[in-house]
Structures are given as C-alpha cells and as structure tokens.
Design an enzyme around this catalytic site. Structure first.
Site, mmCIF file in Angstrom:
data_model
loop_
_atom_site.group_PDB
_atom_site.id
_atom_site.type_symbol
_atom_site.label_atom_id
_atom_site.label_comp_id
_atom_site.label_asym_id
_atom_site.label_seq_id
_atom_site.Cartn_x
_atom_site.Cartn_y
_atom_site.Cartn_z
ATOM 1 N N THR A 1 1.159 -1.609 -0.026
ATOM 2 C CA THR A 1 0.097 0.091 -0.045
ATOM 3 C C THR A 1 0.853 0.779 -0.046
ATOM 4 O O THR A 1 1.790 1.249 0.536
ATOM 5 C CB THR A 1 -0.580 0.096 0.747
ATOM 6 O OG1 THR A 1 -0.155 -0.605 1.982
ATOM 7 C CG2 THR A 1 -2.290 -0.916 0.808
ATOM 8 N N ASP A 2 -0.096 2.602 -0.480
ATOM 9 C CA ASP A 2 0.883 3.769 -0.358
ATOM 10 C C ASP A 2 0.768 4.389 1.784
ATOM 11 O O ASP A 2 1.268 5.443 1.261
ATOM 12 C CB ASP A 2 0.354 4.806 -1.430
ATOM 13 C CG ASP A 2 0.087 3.987 -2.677
ATOM 14 O OD1 ASP A 2 1.109 3.465 -3.071
ATOM 15 O OD2 ASP A 2 -1.160 4.277 -3.549
ATOM 16 N N SER B 1 1.308 8.704 5.165
ATOM 17 C CA SER B 1 0.862 8.911 3.576
ATOM 18 C C SER B 1 1.671 8.738 3.025
ATOM 19 O O SER B 1 2.969 10.485 2.842
ATOM 20 C CB SER B 1 -0.429 9.491 3.989
ATOM 21 O OG SER B 1 -0.753 9.957 2.783
ATOM 22 N N ARG B 2 2.163 8.437 1.145
ATOM 23 C CA ARG B 2 3.128 7.973 0.705
ATOM 24 C C ARG B 2 2.879 8.798 0.193
ATOM 25 O O ARG B 2 3.712 9.019 -1.029
ATOM 26 C CB ARG B 2 3.694 6.291 1.172
ATOM 27 C CG ARG B 2 4.418 6.311 2.151
ATOM 28 C CD ARG B 2 5.442 4.862 1.463
ATOM 29 N NE ARG B 2 5.772 4.430 2.575
ATOM 30 C CZ ARG B 2 4.793 3.445 2.690
ATOM 31 N NH1 ARG B 2 3.792 2.511 1.305
ATOM 32 N NH2 ARG B 2 4.407 2.165 3.676
ATOM 33 N N VAL B 3 1.842 8.645 -0.437
ATOM 34 C CA VAL B 3 1.031 9.950 -1.494
ATOM 35 C C VAL B 3 0.621 10.939 -1.285
ATOM 36 O O VAL B 3 -0.001 12.010 -2.337
ATOM 37 C CB VAL B 3 -0.058 8.441 -2.817
ATOM 38 C CG1 VAL B 3 0.357 9.482 -3.681
ATOM 39 C CG2 VAL B 3 1.089 7.715 -2.944
#
Ligand code: ATP
Ligand code: MG
Length: 521
Positions: free
Chosen positions: A345-346, A371-373
């Site tokens: 997941t992101d 949250s990477r995005v």
C-alpha cells in the site's frame, strides 16, 4: 378464378421462402462439453476427475446450483474451490465445465444494495436484470493509463485529513488490534462522501452476520447506503466465497471507475481473506510457507490492490481509492501479512489499543502512521501547517513518556507538552461526526498558531467546537473558497481565519492577569 389461385401461389411461395431461409440460416448448436466426476469432497474444496481440457480459474458447475473455481489443474484430477455449500456436492456427481472464468454482474443498479460475491442479492430484493458481467479478476490498468494522485479524498476525520491525508486513487492500509476502531474509520469515511459524488463499495470478508447488519444499518441511517454497494462473504460462508469477495467487489467498483467516477472501496478485512486463502491452499495440498501461508499470498493481495488507481483523462479520469483493513495480534505490525500489506500500500493508519483505552479516539498512532502519496493531494491550506503539526505531535508523544516519570521539566519542554496535549485534544473526534474541511483548516491553523495553548484542558472540547462553528459562520465566503482551492493560502487569508478563531476562543482563555500557565492534564 385464375387470379385467385395465382395470389395463393404467391402467398405459398412467400411462406415457404421464409421457412427455407430460416432452415438455411439454422446452425445446429451442438457444443461439445466435458463432463467430469466428483472424486472427493472436503470443506470448501472438491477433487474432480475427467476434465482434461479445463483451464486455470475456469468455472465448474455441480448439481444443486453450486459452482466452483478450478484451482489446482493436474493431469489426473482438478482441485476445485467451492463457491457454495459442500454438503450439496457428493462423490460421483457430475462436474460441468462452464468454459469461462468466474464473473459477477456489474452495474449502477447495485447502488444501495447488499449482495454476495457472486452477485446474489442478500437484501431480499431482485437480482440485477440485463446488466453487464465482468470477470472478477483481470489485469490492473497499465502505467500509461494512470495519472498522478492529485485530488484529496476527505475522510472528515481531523487526524487523517490533517496529518495522514488520503488522495483519490491511493491505497491506504488501516491496521490495528481487535476492537480499535478500524471499521469505524472506514465507515466514517464512507459517510463523509455524502453529497460528494463518490461511489463507495464496502466489502465485508469473514465477519459475523450481525456485525455486517450493524454496518448496513448505520449506512442506511446516515443516508450513505444510496451511494454504496455492500458485498458480503460471511464468516460461515464457504472459504471460496471469502476468497473471491474482494476481487468481485473490485470488479463492481471498477464499473463506476470506468464510467469516470471516483470510487472508494473498503476491504474489511484482508486478514480474514488471507486466512480463507490459507485454508484453501492447505486443503489443496499446496506447500505451506511462513505462518503456514502459501508462497503466493503476497501476490494475491498485490494483484488486488494494484487495481486501485487514478485513470488519466483518456481513460475517463475515474479513480479507485482502496482502504484495506488488517487486524494485528498483540500490536505486532511486523507479522507476515501486515508487513506484506504495508509494502503493497501507499501508507498506513495504525490504531493503537493503548490510545483506545486512554479514550483518545480515533486511536490513530500518528508516529506509526504515514501517507506516502496523499501529501501531494492534500489541500494547500492544510499542507502548509501539517508538517509542523505532525512534528510537534510526534515530539510531544516522546516527551509525554518522560513526563510520566515525574521528572522536573524545563519551560520549553513543558510548553511542548502543553501544546501537544492541545493538539491531541483537538484531533479527538466521536464516530459519525465528520468535520467539514474549512472547519478543520481553521482548527489546524489555530493550533499551529498556539491559540489553544492557554486554554484549560477541560474546556478544550467546547473551545474546539467554538472555533468550528465560527469557521462555518464567520469566515467570509471568498476566503472559504480559497481555503478549498489548490493554491497556497495567502498571508491575509491565513490571518483572517486565525482572527476568526481568536475571536471564538476569547471566552475560553483564562483572564490575562492570572498569568497562569495552561493547566496540564
Ligand atoms: P473488530 O476488530 O471487531 O473488527 P474494529 O477494530 O473494526 O473491531 P470498531 O468496530 O470500528 O473496531 O470499533 C470498536 C468500538 O469502538 C465500537 O464499539 C465503536 O463504536 C467504538 N469506536 C470506534 N471509534 C470511535 C470513536 N471515534 N469514538 C467513540 N467510539 C468509537
Ligand atoms: Mg471491524
């Protein structure tokens, strides 16, 4: 007389001509079909002999309207995963090849409905008439068909929208121990989409029927069912149904995404899905790997979550945002399935049982969540302060541990703790009480400007509500529009919002002459 017989002849010719034409056009539909025999039946799986031509994942039909998926395709026999009751299938029964992979009816008509993974209604209403069918598994959109995640998906939860923002097309994992509020976060997010033109799909896997009924009742009460499809494989259904549930739900969601709409899908939860797959794999005699899961468990989850994306304009511009849920045991996020999902997941939202017991709800552990995005998709007004806020909060969480030992703290440390406590108090939120974006921004701006720091802890809840009300009532419309826009917030707008918050907080601050530091908890 002659004329009459002529016209009769013409009529005859016409009729016979038509019959002759139909006769020529008729192609006898004799289709060769392989029919196998059930060799043995076990929980959830069946072994079938005599189907030499069967393909992987092909649908097999048994008597009693039970179907199955060809999973293990060997020379002598086929291992079939049942999608129905195994008590209905007996050794010696016929097994018929369907010649197609498992599919599910998809269409707008599913909105507001509760169905099983094969598209059979569970809400007592009729099935979807004449709708399109889509295979439950198919390749994810290619890289060229995708575009960056740029639009935020508002959850209405302050702690997530401000600190761990989610973008449309992102995959954000929700994980935590039992009863830490995982489902609540997902349901709150669905409820917050009311009036926002986002279609939601809630896929319940392996849950008790009563738990699913509760979720459906909440969605109905909050008027969220009308834009939601609920796909259910219950705990006591065949493990095959639990296994296909998330794929079928994704196909149903993709129908809306391909029509250019924004879709949110919740998988609640993939731990149960992994367990169902492990059960099937072990029954089929596949070799067990780590924690007895089969070797391809990573692949079954990655190919599912790869289907979440933001399509580019040429492909309709729709998006599919995925919120998979995972249950951890004894807060072990480094177990096999959690680490797999974290890497697929992101980002993840980790819910801590300790915070839950302390009453810090939603129990999001900000230090372990990321949250990477979504940061790129976050509204500019949030983004400007979110970084500082997250840092201040993380520092506070560390200092708090020291403070518990009763150590003497210098003024700076005391100030960090006071500030952190105010942040935590502001991020608390009950269930089903989404906060509008402009109110969230006002709270976050007031927090980062330190306006809450002088307010006694016991009045924080009221103070936060006052800021929220003021933001909804007193912030000028033009400023509000800019708060929700993509552009960076100007200093004037920021000052305007902070002025509104300061005004709202006047009645809560202690009198200045008291000069007392804010009371610690
Ligand atoms: P399970 O592991 O059983 O699936 P879960 O992690 O999904 O549990 P929930 O069912 O969402 O947890 O929530 C557990 C309990 O906590 C519920 O009774 C719910 O009402 C309560 N709860 C969750 N979030 C909040 C909140 N923000 N405020 C108050 N109560 C909450
Ligand atoms: Mg739950």
């Amino acid at each position: 007389m002659n004329a009459a017989s002529d016209s009769l002849q013409v009529a005859f010719d016409r009729v016979f001509g038509a019959i002759d034409q139909a006769r020529r056009a008729f192609v006898p539909a004799i289709v060769a079909r392989e029919v196998g025999t059930v060799l043995s039946v076990a929980t959830g799986i069946v072994r079938v002999g005599g189907l030499p031509g069967v393909g992987y994942a092909e649908l097999i039909r048994f008597p009693g309207d039970v179907s199955g998926i060809a999973f293990n395709v060997d020379d002598a026999e086929v291992g079939v995963v049942l999608l129905g009751e195994n008590t209905l299938v007996h050794a010696g029964d016929q097994a018929l090849r369907e010649g197609r992979v498992t599919d599910v009816a998809v269409g707008d008509g599913w909105l507001g409905r509760v169905i099983d993974p094969l598209g059979r209604p569970l809400d007592g209403q009729s099935a979807l008439p004449g709708e399109r069918r889509a295979p439950i598994e198919r390749p994810a959109p290619t890289i060229m068909a995708r575009s960056p995640v740029v639009v935020p998906l508002q959850t209405g939860l302050k702690v997530i929208d401000a600190l761990i923002p989610i973008g449309r097309g992102q995959r954000e994992l929700i994980l935590g121990d039992r009863q830490t509020g995982k489902t609540s976060i997902a349901i709150d997010t669905i409820v917050n989409q009311r009036g926002r033109d986002v279609v939601c799909v809630y896929c319940a896997i392996g849950q008790r029927a009563s738990a699913v009924a509760k979720v459906v009742a909440v969605l109905r009460r909050e008027e969220a069912l009308a834009y939601t499809v609920v796909v259910v494989a219950e705990g006591n259904d065949a493990p095959g149904l639990s296994y296909i549930a998330p794929y079928a739900a994704t196909s149903i969601a993709e129908h809306f995404m391909e029509a250019g709409r924004d879709v949110l899908i919740v998988y609640d939860d993939l731990t149960q899905h992994a367990r169902a797959y492990r059960e099937l794999s072990l029954l089929l005699g596949r070799p067990p790997g780590r924690e007895a899961f089969p070797g391809d468990i990573f692949y079954i989850h990655s190919r599912l979550l790869e289907r979440a994306t933001h399509l580019n304009k040429a492909h309709g511009g729709g998006s599919l945002t995925a919120l998979p849920i995972i249950e951890t045991e004894a807060e072990d996020i480094s177990a096999y399935i959690p680490t797999n999902l974290i890497s697929i997941t992101d980002g993840q939202i980790y819910l801590s049982p300790t915070l839950f017991q302390l009453g810090v709800l939603p129990a999001v552990d900000v230090g372990k969540s990321v949250s990477r995005v979504g940061g790129k998709a976050q509204l500019a007004a949030f983004r400007a302060v979110a970084g500082d806020l997250k840092l201040a909060y993380a520092q506070f969480e560390e200092l708090e541990t020291f403070a518990r030992f009763g150590a003497h703290l210098d003024d700076d440390t005391q100030q960090s703790i006071t500030h952190g406590q105010r942040i935590r108090a502001c991020l608390k939120q009950p269930e089903l009480a989404p906060v509008p974006v402009e109110a969230q921004i006002a709270i976050v701006l007031a927090l980062s400007a330190g306006l809450f720091d002088r307010i006694p802890m016991e009045r924080m809840s009221d103070a936060e509500h006052a800021v929220r009300d003021a933001a909804e009532k007193s912030v000028p419309d033009a400023v509000r529009q800019r708060l929700l826009g993509a552009d960076k917030l100007s200093d004037q707008d920021r000052a305007a919002v902070i002025a509104v918050a300061r005004q709202a907080l006047m009645p809560f601050a202690p009198a200045p002459q008291a000069g007392a530091p804010a009371t610690p908890v």
